[in-house]
Design an enzyme around this catalytic site. Structure first.
Site, mmCIF file in Angstrom:
data_model
loop_
_atom_site.group_PDB
_atom_site.id
_atom_site.type_symbol
_atom_site.label_atom_id
_atom_site.label_comp_id
_atom_site.label_asym_id
_atom_site.label_seq_id
_atom_site.Cartn_x
_atom_site.Cartn_y
_atom_site.Cartn_z
ATOM 1 N N ASP A 14 -5.458 9.720 50.354
ATOM 2 C CA ASP A 14 -6.144 10.614 50.895
ATOM 3 C C ASP A 14 -5.883 10.416 52.574
ATOM 4 O OD1 ASP A 14 -7.063 10.541 47.921
ATOM 5 O OD2 ASP A 14 -8.720 9.730 48.222
ATOM 6 N N CYS A 52 -20.952 23.670 24.155
ATOM 7 C CA CYS A 52 -21.427 22.481 23.645
ATOM 8 C C CYS A 52 -23.144 23.229 23.702
ATOM 9 C CB CYS A 52 -21.444 21.368 23.571
ATOM 10 S SG CYS A 52 -22.636 19.877 23.183
ATOM 11 N N TYR A 53 -24.180 22.690 24.804
ATOM 12 C CA TYR A 53 -24.699 23.209 25.252
ATOM 13 C C TYR A 53 -25.017 24.980 25.860
ATOM 14 C CZ TYR A 53 -29.010 23.614 28.253
ATOM 15 O OH TYR A 53 -30.525 23.806 29.010
ATOM 16 N N LYS A 59 -7.691 14.131 42.316
ATOM 17 C CA LYS A 59 -7.392 13.358 43.118
ATOM 18 C C LYS A 59 -5.727 13.246 42.736
ATOM 19 C CE LYS A 59 -6.292 9.088 45.208
ATOM 20 N NZ LYS A 59 -6.923 8.600 46.310
ATOM 21 N N GLY A 73 -24.287 19.641 28.474
ATOM 22 C CA GLY A 73 -25.717 19.369 28.718
ATOM 23 C C GLY A 73 -26.332 18.137 28.146
ATOM 24 N N GLU A 116 -12.549 20.532 25.938
ATOM 25 C CA GLU A 116 -11.809 19.739 27.222
ATOM 26 C C GLU A 116 -11.099 18.460 27.474
ATOM 27 O OE1 GLU A 116 -14.871 20.812 26.527
ATOM 28 O OE2 GLU A 116 -16.499 19.298 27.357
ATOM 29 N N HIS A 127 -16.331 19.892 22.014
ATOM 30 C CA HIS A 127 -15.532 20.141 23.417
ATOM 31 C C HIS A 127 -13.913 20.498 23.417
ATOM 32 C CE1 HIS A 127 -19.317 18.685 25.554
ATOM 33 N NE2 HIS A 127 -19.741 18.332 24.379
#
Ligand code: XMP
Length: 520
Positions: free
Chosen positions: A232, A87-88, A376, A60, A176, A174
């Site tokens: 969708d 991180c944060y 998605k 964050g 990710e 990070h």
């Protein structure tokens, strides 16, 4: 928290990092179900989930010392499931448990070399040096009691840390983001090795559970669904139909500015193929009449959006006459949901003013949103599971106002026909070249100018088609595609030879920003 169809659940507390959706994606790639929850989520709330296997505290933008910086409920450490702070998240763990966080001399942003000291759990089976993605100002300078470093960088002595006994972990980088080498493996180690997840989140299980949920919710009542033929709404409709059969009533509106043969394809696929109760409303004349003389793009959008709502409402009223119509299905996806629960929310969603194809707000229906837990690409996997053809699942995005914002100037039957034909050739050739899926959008634009040409011995004075093809992740930024000359060549010669009224094709070589994807 909604985790009916799995036995395992990972909670991600959202401290506002732009990468939060990526954390969820990485977790789900390991077939582990997760949800992004607000930072205010308490231990009490988390404990209600009997399936909770672990907690991830996200990154964050805040500093733990800043006024109003998001905090965490200290009781979360007592739940007894493993925790990973990113991180944060790691700084918050340290700060909360009595460590020290300090402003680093300079902000660290970009790749750093991580040197691993301990390979036994979080960093199991990795090489001793990894490139990792850093993006932080503050960093931990003193660990809380019980913690030890397991990896470091030249500027960051606590690159990765743990409390082995309590199974609390922290990484300053990070894992990710794709730039972090083996980031996926680090997350996998946390999920599988540390939290003991087996990975029971599969689309097969999802289909069964989503169907059960729809059945339970709807009972013997009826569901109304606006079907556009996009990914969708198509997946939502087929899923609901599988659950409740003919009690689903789909409405497909032809607004006169659809792609060539679109209405036939939608009817063939869904009415003939899937046997959906599909009500086709051909309102093309009505829309084109309203668009007469209109050249302003925003006015076109408003007219089409407004008219769509009126047509849909009329059809809904007619169908309500059948009795028992209580629900309205919508293809809401997880990113829309995250945006409404998180502190900051992801930034990467298409502008809201674009959602003019949306359904009326004041219809007195209960909402049913069977895709609201999915990203998605998961919707596409679900669609595949439901045997929806690839042509539907991999369709490039198409704007609600359709060809009307690709015909510059006034929209009328004649120029709709010209653009439909030119656009069809573009799609055909892009598909033939094997480029359709890798391109975000490729289409034609009919320009409001005529130019001189020569055909045989005759001078012509006709329309220009601009070809637009862009690469993009989310439509927010885009690069024009360097299409091979042969593809450009065949598109151009086919359009001028086959489409009456066009004697010139130009290629749009602008990126977004500063241009936009659409010309209007
Ligand atoms: P722009 O032109 O703003 O487009 O770069 C970004 C993305 O949004 C789509 N778009 C729309 N979608 N209604 C929609 O449903 C609209 O009015 C609209 N305008 C643009 C565009 O196709 C691209 O994917």
């Amino acid at each position: 928290m909604q985790e009916a169809y799995t036995k395992e659940f990972i909670a991600i507390l959202d401290y506002g990092s732009q990468y939060n959706q990526l954390i969820a994606r990485r977790v789900r790639e390991n077939n582990v179900y997760c949800e992004i929850l607000p930072p205010t989520t308490t231990a009490e709330q988390l404990k209600k989930s009997k399936k909770l296997k672990g907690i991830i505290l996200s990154g964050g933008p805040a500093s733990v010392y800043a006024e109003g910086a998001p905090k965490m409920d200290k009781e979360i450490f007592e739940i007894g499931v493993p925790i990973l702070g990113i991180c944060y998240g790691m700084q918050l763990i340290s700060h909360t448990l009595g460590g020290k966080v300090t402003k680093a001399d300079k902000r660290e942003y970009g790749l750093s070399k991580l040197l691993i000291k301990d390979f036994s759990d979080l960093l199991w089976n990795l090489r001793s040096t990894l490139d990792v993605w850093m993006s932080h100002g503050d960093q931990v300078t003193k660990l809380p009691p019980g913690f030890e470093p397991i990896a470091y960088t030249m500027t960051c002595p606590f690159g990765a840390v743990r409390n082995r006994h309590k199974k609390i972990f922290g990484v300053q980088f990070h894992p990710e983001v794709v730039h972090t080498q083996n980031g996926k493996d680090i997350i996998k180690n946390f999920l599988i090795k540390i939290c003991g997840c087996t990975g029971d989140w599969t689309m097969k299980a999802y289909v069964k559970d989503a169907m059960d949920n729809v059945k339970k919710m709807v009972g013997d009542k009826k569901v109304l669904c606006g079907l556009s033929g996009g990914v969708d709404s198509s997946v939502a409709a087929v899923l609901i139909h599988k659950a409740i059969g003919d009690n689903l009533h789909c409405v497909f509106v032809n607004n006169g500015v659809l792609r060539k043969n679109e209405e036939d394809e939608v009817l063939k696929t869904f009415r003939d193929g899937f046997k959906l109760n599909l009500h086709y409303v051909d309102a093309s004349e009505r829309f084109l009449n309203k668009l007469k003389g209109i050249t302003n793009p925003e006015e076109k959008r408003k007219i089409i959006g407004g008219e769509f709502i009126r047509v849909f409402e009329e059809e809904a009223k007619r169908l309500e006459g059948l009795g028992g119509m209580e629900f309205l299905a919508q293809g809401t996806l997880y990113p829309d949901v995250i945006e409404s629960v998180s502190t900051k929310g992801p930034s990467a969603v298409i502008k809201s003013h674009h959602n003019v194809g949306g359904l009326p707000k004041d219809l007195k229906f209960k909402l049913i949103e069977p895709l609201r837990e999915l990203f998605k690409d998961e919707v596409r996997v679900l669609g595949k599971e439901l045997k929806i053809p690839d042509e539907i699942l991999w369709r490039q995005p198409f704007p609600g106002p359709g060809l009307a914002v690709r015909i510059l100037g006034e929209v009328n039957k004649e120029n709709v026909e010209i653009l439909k034909n030119a656009d069809h050739i573009i799609t055909e050739e892009i598909k033939k070249a094997g480029l359709y899926r890798s391109i975000w959008q490729s289409f034609g634009v009919l320009l409001p100018v005529k130019t001189v040409g020569v055909m045989g011995d005759e001078r012509t004075y006709e329309n220009v088609i601009a070809l637009r093809a862009v690469e993009s992740q989310d439509g927010m930024t885009a690069d024009w595609v360097k299409l091979p000359y042969e593809v450009l060549n065949i598109i151009s010669s086919r359009i001028v030879n086959e489409v009456r009224g066009v004697n010139r094709v130009v290629y749009d070589i602008s990126s977004k920003p500063p241009s936009t994807i659409e010309w209007e």
